[in-house]
Write an enzyme that holds these catalytic residues in place. Structure first.
Site, PDB file in Angstrom:
ATOM      1  N   CYS A 299       2.458  -8.132   7.639  1.00  0.00           N
ATOM      2  CA  CYS A 299       2.206  -7.128   8.674  1.00  0.00           C
ATOM      3  C   CYS A 299       1.053  -6.195   8.347  1.00  0.00           C
ATOM      4  CB  CYS A 299       3.470  -6.312   8.932  1.00  0.00           C
ATOM      5  SG  CYS A 299       4.789  -7.273   9.726  1.00  0.00           S
ATOM      6  N   SER A 300       0.565  -6.231   7.117  1.00  0.00           N
ATOM      7  CA  SER A 300      -0.563  -5.375   6.746  1.00  0.00           C
ATOM      8  C   SER A 300      -1.890  -6.130   6.745  1.00  0.00           C
ATOM      9  CB  SER A 300      -0.326  -4.755   5.367  1.00  0.00           C
ATOM     10  OG  SER A 300       0.762  -3.857   5.391  1.00  0.00           O
TER      11      SER A 300
END
Length: 376
Positions: free
Chosen positions: A159-160
């Protein structure tokens, strides 16, 4: 003497699928599946050999996540109780892949908004949580589709990924290795979601975003100065997906749920919120930025409760929708694209000199922060 280069965000782009699934539609499909499963296993359930599945509800989903709907690339098969997963046809090797296709659409919008031609771009980073294939790199296919003469590669930090991609692009600009870099995040997260799991079947949606990072000397007006970036990773098994080329298990089988997205949600909440908040405050102090004066926070769109607590710890008070805008309710969790969607849709109204924060966090654990300032 080496020239002094300053990376900025020149523009962003967004591709949104045409199909959306509401919570009511999703619950109807899931509960139909639960009824079928419990009926088919009635004897085993009565004997205590099989655990009965519990139905879901719109109220449960919204309370747990804040999500009300999500966009998907393949709606009908997801809602079919007999299928409950996307069905996206494979394409021949000489056809453009679907991830490249939607990534290019987002990238072209970013280029158009910046008044930039693809020939001006030096590099493409495809930063996403789930790649369609190991190789050739999705980024190189996007590069080819856009007609960019340069280099490209894939990167995955769950997600980063997008914020890690922005720092990587900014570092290339600072070093003079590129003047214009596209960070593209095509996220077809519906493919790795277990749509049969009550605790997670509502989480993810599909989308693609693009961020154009350039040297300030060629950037359009207005743009966003990148004041500083900070990345952090800490290993955790609390968010995991074990599917890969070393196993051949059917990811849709209830016997192999670990080959899809799995998480210990309460542990993630408890551990990630303080880690993210601390990193933001530490980096703000290093950059001599008063966090309480940040005009806007564009946080990772994973869970409304997490964002509320992080924003409160950073700003020192309960953030309103203007200070910390939400796209989670209509897009769902779109992995690395979430904070970029929030920024894309909620940044044009800020004035010159306003400072803000793009922040993502997720599996790994991973956290990425990008402090920006509106430049007239």
């Amino acid at each position: 003497m080496q020239p002094d280069f300053h990376p900025v965000i020149s523009a962003t782009g967004l591709f949104t699928p045409t199909e959306s699934i509401s919570n009511a539609e999703l619950v109807g499909s899931f509960n139909a599946y639960v009824e079928r499963h419990n009926a088919a296993n009635a004897a085993a359930i009565a004997a205590g050999e099989v655990e009965a599945l519990q139905p879901s509800s719109v109220e449960f989903i919204e309370k747990a996540s804040g999500i009300k709907a999500r966009y998907v690339m393949s709606k009908e098969p997801v809602l079919d109780p007999a299928t409950m997963e996307p069905r996206i046809a494979e394409r021949d090797d000489d056809e453009m892949s679907i991830m490249a296709e939607i990534g290019i659409k987002a990238a072209r919008q970013a280029l158009d908004r910046a008044g930039r031609d693809a020939a001006d771009v030096d590099a493409v980073l495809c930063a996403a949580s789930n790649m369609q294939r190991p190789y050739p790199a999705m980024a190189i296919e996007i590069q080819q589709g856009l007609g960019i003469d340069g280099f490209a590669f894939d990167m995955n930090v769950a997600c980063s990924s997008a914020t890690f991609g922005i720092q990587t692009a900014a570092d290339y600009v600072r070093a003079g290795n590129a003047r214009s870099v596209l960070v593209v995040s095509p996220e077809i997260t519906s493919g790795h979601l277990n749509w049969r799991d009550r605790d997670s079947h509502f989480i993810f949606g599909d989308v693609a975003t693009a961020v154009l990072v350039e040297d300030s000397s060629i950037a359009p007006t207005p743009h966003w100065d990148i004041l500083g970036t900070k990345l952090k990773t800490v290993f955790s098994n609390n968010i995991r997906n074990n599917f890969g080329f070393l196993n051949r298990a059917d990811p849709g089988s209830r016997d192999t749920p670990d080959k899809l997205f799995v998480q210990e949600g309460r542990k993630v909440f408890k551990e990630v919120v303080p880690m993210v908040s601390a990193l933001i405050l530490e980096e703000a102090e290093r950059l001599r930025i008063d966090p309480a004066k940040l005009r806007r926070l564009w946080l990772h769109q994973a869970n409304a409760g997490m964002n509320r607590l992080i924003a409160q710890r950073v700003l020192g008070h309960e953030a309103d929708e203007d200070e910390s805008p939400t796209v989670l309710d209509t897009y769902g969790n779109t992995s690395s694209a979430g904070s970029i969607i929030a920024f894309h849709l909620n940044s044009d109204d800020l004035e010159a000199g306003d400072e803000g924060l793009i922040c993502s966090f997720g599996a790994g654990y991973s956290v990425g922060t990008v402090f920006v300032k509106r430049h007239a």
